[in-house]
Scaffold this motif. Structure first.
Motif, short mmCIF file in Angstrom:
data_model
loop_
_atom_site.label_atom_id
_atom_site.label_comp_id
_atom_site.label_asym_id
_atom_site.label_seq_id
_atom_site.Cartn_x
_atom_site.Cartn_y
_atom_site.Cartn_z
N GLU A 16 21.84 25.34 -0.88
CA GLU A 16 21.68 24.22 -1.79
C GLU A 16 21.44 24.72 -3.21
OE1 GLU A 16 18.81 21.39 -0.56
OE2 GLU A 16 19.59 21.21 1.48
N THR A 44 25.94 19.17 -0.86
CA THR A 44 24.69 19.88 -1.13
C THR A 44 24.70 21.30 -0.56
OG1 THR A 44 23.49 17.79 -1.08
CG2 THR A 44 22.18 19.80 -0.85
N ARG A 92 29.71 16.15 -4.46
CA ARG A 92 29.07 16.31 -5.76
C ARG A 92 30.10 16.56 -6.86
NH1 ARG A 92 24.13 20.42 -4.80
NH2 ARG A 92 23.70 19.75 -6.94
#
Length: 727
Positions: free
Chosen positions: A76, A52, A36
């Motif tokens: 998360e 995540t 990410r």
């Protein structure tokens, strides 16, 4: 988080392409499934790629392309920033503009810290080793300083510093945070959070040119860089309107603008490699190199692009490797390239982390000013062995090419001053053994990464400083100018005048003056010195003789006077710097004078101790004395002065002065010379009177000699020579 992916840019690599800075293949591959974003934790030298529910990190100091990643599990949620605590026990993740969540790695326990007001946003945070706090939150309302309480699994607010903040930059290396405020974001307040406490810098404004009277350009975070060069903290600011790069030096009670460098691109990136400032002209796709120690606005070399070297050939490499390399080459200076000061580049789209290197050989070959190149090379630490080799090659070539004497003298001056300084600081270790990191070395990794909120980083630390940066108004940097001095070497009636260019920097003087500056400078942190072991590029005089003078002597037979003038300059410089020269250098001076039959000058150089006495010099004088008897006498006198009695006696015997040698041996109680030496020499002369005199001497002064086999042997030999002579 780092930038987003962009379209590919044209490549400018190639097998025959030139560059002064390059990326060494292979890079560290930091692509991870489900990533990410990429974050740089400069406090722990980690490249972080969260997914995540995981935090994947690579240790990048020391830099290695095959380092294995470390994985930690988290819950998360959104991720704006990630940093490990300095003891690596906690992971802090910024979840939003109002919350930072913490994980205890050992137990998996979590806790959160939130803003008390919805209008008060968290711009970012960083861990610190400051004496008063463990972690700092940077908010739009100022700074919150917290300590971590492990027993309560929470943070305790220690202090709040109120002010309006638009954006900030911080580097762990410098422990310095700069807070921007105002409509144009050009007003700054700085704090250095070190082990000594919190130091507040005076508020200052950065210079920004205007297109017209009504325009008010806004300064962006990506246009401000904190760097460390020769151990000193600088802030570099891009002025896009004026097309200048302004530099500022930080002191405890002042922030002083140091000068400006021209730029040729609206987008600028900054790197520091081995204390060399690299200004990446992103639009033009070239790099300008500056060595700000030299107090010059002139680049070290011509602008050239950044290249990738060592990539696999298309025939030998796997197709996937070739494709990735081609993509990286095509994407040089892409919009998703993030430069991490001092010397890292992250290619976000390809998932590569590169380390920038300097090509010292290419840099030295591109500059015809040999003394300036030698000064540059002598300051290099990361590749000291290569820098030393290049210095020797340059010193040799400048003599072989018969460059003007002032240039050669300046080059010799540079090398000896550098060696003298390395001896004083202890940075030179004979044999090229690793030395402790020195104050002039640039940290190996020093910039924090740019986050999604433009949390850029560039490093600076606190250590004892001896080097000058950009020219300043301070007295410490006003003494480093090129001077032309007249060097005099006198030997009674001989007056040798040599005009030379001195080194552009007197390092020792810079150190002495810098310690007494009116404004105490903020320096880089000792604990953050570069981790790689380095050696000194300084060249001792014996190596200078072996690799330069000894190798050029035969080629300079027809121009002995030229080479002798250089040797005299070497002797003069060594005397000024209080460096002991190897006797072979003085031997060379004797040979060169004798080659031109300058025996009178040679005598004056010997008598005035310009040529230092030694056994090697004395032997060379004796050898030269075959053509000039007075020179041989100088050699014998030097032997006697050096108390080399045994050698002196042997030489007298070789000259046939048996009785004089015997008297000298008796007077000075020399008992190391065998009687057979005198007896054999007397017998070889075929003079029975000499042999008889020597035998009589040993019978009179050596008890029991008459009963030895040597006495019997030479008595018989004497009888055979002249039966009428009684021994």
């Amino acid at each position: 988080m780092f930038g987003s992916t962009s379209s590919s840019q044209p490549g400018f690599g190639g097998s025959g392409a030139l560059s002064h800075a390059y990326l060494q293949y292979p890079p560290l591959k930091c692509r991870y499934d489900g990533s990410r974003g990429l974050f740089y934790d400069d406090g722990n030298k980690l490249l972080i790629s969260p997914t995540t529910d995981q935090v994947v990190s690579w240790k990048i100091s020391p830099f290695s392309s095959d380092v294995a990643p470390t994985t930690d599990t988290i819950s998360e949620g959104p991720i704006l920033s990630v940093r490990y605590s300095l003891d690596s026990k906690l992971i802090a993740v910024q979840r939003s503009n109002h919350e930072v969540q913490f994980w205890v790695r050992e137990t998996g326990e979590t806790f959160s810290q939130k803003s008390k007001s919805e209008s008060d946003s968290i711009l970012g945070f960083f861990w610190t080793d400051c004496a008063v706090c463990d972690i700092v939150f940077v908010k739009t309302s100022g700074l919150d300083l917290y300590t971590y309480m492990p027993e309560l699994k929470s943070l305790d607010l220690v202090e709040t510093k109120k002010m309006n903040v638009s954006w900030y930059i911080y580097t762990h290396e410098s422990r310095l945070v700069l807070l921007a405020s105002g409509m144009q974001c050009k007003s700054f307040t700085g704090y250095q959070l070190s082990a000594a406490g919190v130091i507040r810098l005076p508020r200052f404004e950065m210079a920004m040119a205007k297109l017209d009277a009504n325009s008010k350009p806004v300064l962006a975070a990506e246009d401000v860089h904190i760097v460390t060069v020769y151990g000193r903290i600088y802030c570099l600011q891009v002025d896009r309107v004026a097309m200048l790069l302004h530099s500022y030096r930080f002191y405890r009670d002042a922030v002083i603008q140091q000068g400006s460098l021209p730029i040729y691109s609206s987008k600028i990136a900054v790197s520091v490699v081995d204390n060399v400032l690299l200004i990446h002209q992103v639009d033009a796709k070239v790099i300008l190199l500056y060595d700000i120690f030299a107090d010059s606005r002139t680049p070290v070399s011509a602008p050239l692009p950044l290249l990738i070297r060592g990539s696999p050939s298309r025939t030998n490499a796997q197709s996937s490797e070739t494709t990735l390399t081609n993509n990286a080459t095509a994407n040089l200076y892409g919009d998703d390239w993030i430069f991490l000061v001092p010397d890292l580049v992250c290619d976000v789209s390809n998932g590569f982390l590169w380390k920038i290197h300097l090509d010292l050989e290419a840099i030295s070959a591109s500059n015809s000013e040999v003394p300036a190149v030698l000064e540059f090379l002598q300051r290099r630490k990361l590749e000291a062995k290569k820098a030393k080799h290049l210095c020797l090659e340059l010193a040799r070539s400048v003599i072989i090419e018969r460059r003007p004497l002032p240039m050669v003298f300046w080059a010799i001056d540079v090398l000896l001053k550098s060696f003298a300084y390395s001896l004083k600081t202890g940075s030179y270790l004979k044999g090229g053994k690793p030395e402790k990191p020195t104050v002039s070395g640039a940290p190996e990794n020093s910039e924090s990464g740019k986050s999604v909120k433009n949390e850029s980083a560039s490093g600076v630390e606190s250590r004892t400083v001896h080097n000058s940066g950009f020219s300043t108004s301070d007295s410490e940097d006003n003494n480093n100018n090129n001077n032309t001095n007249v060097r005099n070497v006198k030997a009674k009636n001989i007056n040798i005048n040599i005009t030379t260019n001195s080194s552009s920097e007197n390092i020792e003087e810079a150190s002495r003056i810098g310690d007494h500056s009116v404004n105490q400078p903020l320096n880089a942190n000792v604990s953050e010195q570069q981790e790689s072991q380095v050696t000194s590029a300084a060249i001792p005089p014996d190596e200078l003789y072996s690799f330069v003078f000894a190798s050029v002597e035969e080629e300079m037979i027809a121009d002995a006077s030229y080479l002798f003038a250089i040797v005299v300059e070497l002797i003069r410089s060594a005397s000024l710097e209080k460096i002991k020269l190897h006797p072979n250098i003085y031997v060379l001076a004797v040979r060169l004078l004798a080659r031109n039959e300058r025996y009178a000058e040679l005598g004056l150089f010997i008598m005035n101790k310009i040529i230092e006495p030694s056994k090697e010099v004395a032997l060379q004088l004796l050898e030269t004395g075959h053509q000039n008897i007075q020179t041989r006498k100088l050699g014998l006198d030097m032997m006697r002065q050096l108390m080399l009695h045994h050698d002196y006696i042997v030489l007298l015997v070789q000259d046939g002065c048996y009785l004089e040698a015997l008297r000298f041996a008796r007077k000075n109680k020399v008992n190391t010379v065998r009687p057979s030496l005198f007896l054999e020499a007397a017998y070889a002369s075929n003079d029975p009177q000499h042999l008889a005199a020597v035998l009589r001497f040993f019978r009179d002064f050596i008890p029991g000699f008459a009963t030895t086999s040597e006495h019997s042997t030479f008595v018989r030999a004497l009888a055979d020579m002249t039966p009428s002579v009684a021994a």
